[in-house]
Motif scaffolding. Structure first.
Motif, mmCIF file in Angstrom:
data_model
loop_
_atom_site.group_PDB
_atom_site.id
_atom_site.type_symbol
_atom_site.label_atom_id
_atom_site.label_comp_id
_atom_site.label_asym_id
_atom_site.label_seq_id
_atom_site.Cartn_x
_atom_site.Cartn_y
_atom_site.Cartn_z
ATOM 1 N N GLN A 27 1.967 12.523 -34.051
ATOM 2 C CA GLN A 27 2.975 13.582 -34.141
ATOM 3 C C GLN A 27 2.383 14.911 -33.679
ATOM 4 N N ASN A 28 1.168 15.203 -34.123
ATOM 5 C CA ASN A 28 0.488 16.437 -33.714
ATOM 6 C C ASN A 28 0.308 16.492 -32.198
ATOM 7 N N PHE A 30 2.127 15.014 -29.835
ATOM 8 C CA PHE A 30 3.402 15.273 -29.174
ATOM 9 C C PHE A 30 3.847 16.720 -29.386
ATOM 10 N N ASP A 31 3.618 17.252 -30.580
ATOM 11 C CA ASP A 31 3.964 18.651 -30.842
ATOM 12 C C ASP A 31 3.160 19.591 -29.955
ATOM 13 N N GLU A 32 1.849 19.378 -29.878
ATOM 14 C CA GLU A 32 0.977 20.243 -29.075
ATOM 15 C C GLU A 32 1.295 20.142 -27.584
ATOM 16 N N ASN A 34 4.190 19.652 -26.481
ATOM 17 C CA ASN A 34 5.587 20.060 -26.350
ATOM 18 C C ASN A 34 6.466 18.927 -25.819
ATOM 19 N N ARG A 35 6.195 17.734 -26.336
ATOM 20 C CA ARG A 35 6.970 16.534 -25.968
ATOM 21 C C ARG A 35 7.997 16.251 -27.051
ATOM 22 N N LYS A 36 9.192 15.934 -26.673
ATOM 23 C CA LYS A 36 10.273 15.623 -27.611
ATOM 24 C C LYS A 36 10.264 14.121 -27.907
ATOM 25 N N THR A 38 10.025 11.301 -30.927
ATOM 26 C CA THR A 38 10.199 11.118 -32.361
ATOM 27 C C THR A 38 9.250 10.024 -32.839
ATOM 28 N N GLY A 71 6.269 16.132 -39.881
ATOM 29 C CA GLY A 71 7.321 15.994 -38.865
ATOM 30 C C GLY A 71 7.641 14.569 -38.476
#
Length: 78
Positions: A27-28, A30-32, A34-36, A38, A71
């Motif tokens: 999750q981290n 994908f967040d870093e 900036n990938r959407k 889930t 998240g």
């Protein structure tokens, strides 16, 4: 291809160890990046063990709270 990736479902044993340590860094990432994407953990497809110093229900709930706060999407069934 990976650029079209929208969802990752993580299942397995030891919710509070293996699943937690796979899902949160993913999750981290994908967040870093900036990938959407889930990251999903279905409650019916993960479990942990029960022992005198490791109460199954308690450790599962702790893991679900930590995952959710990071998240990761927690669902009952997938």
């Amino acid at each position: 291809a990976l650029e079209n990736l929208e969802e990752v479902v993580i299942v397995g044993c030891c919710t509070d160890i293996c699943v937690l340590n796979c899902a949160i860094p993913m999750q981290n990432y994908f967040d870093e990046a900036n990938r959407k994407v889930t990251v999903v953990v279905p409650k019916n497809a993960v479990e942990t063990y029960d022992s005198p110093n490791h109460l199954r229900d308690e450790y599962n709930e702790i893991a679900f709270k930590l995952l959710s706060q990071a998240g990761v999407k927690i669902v009952n069934n997938y």
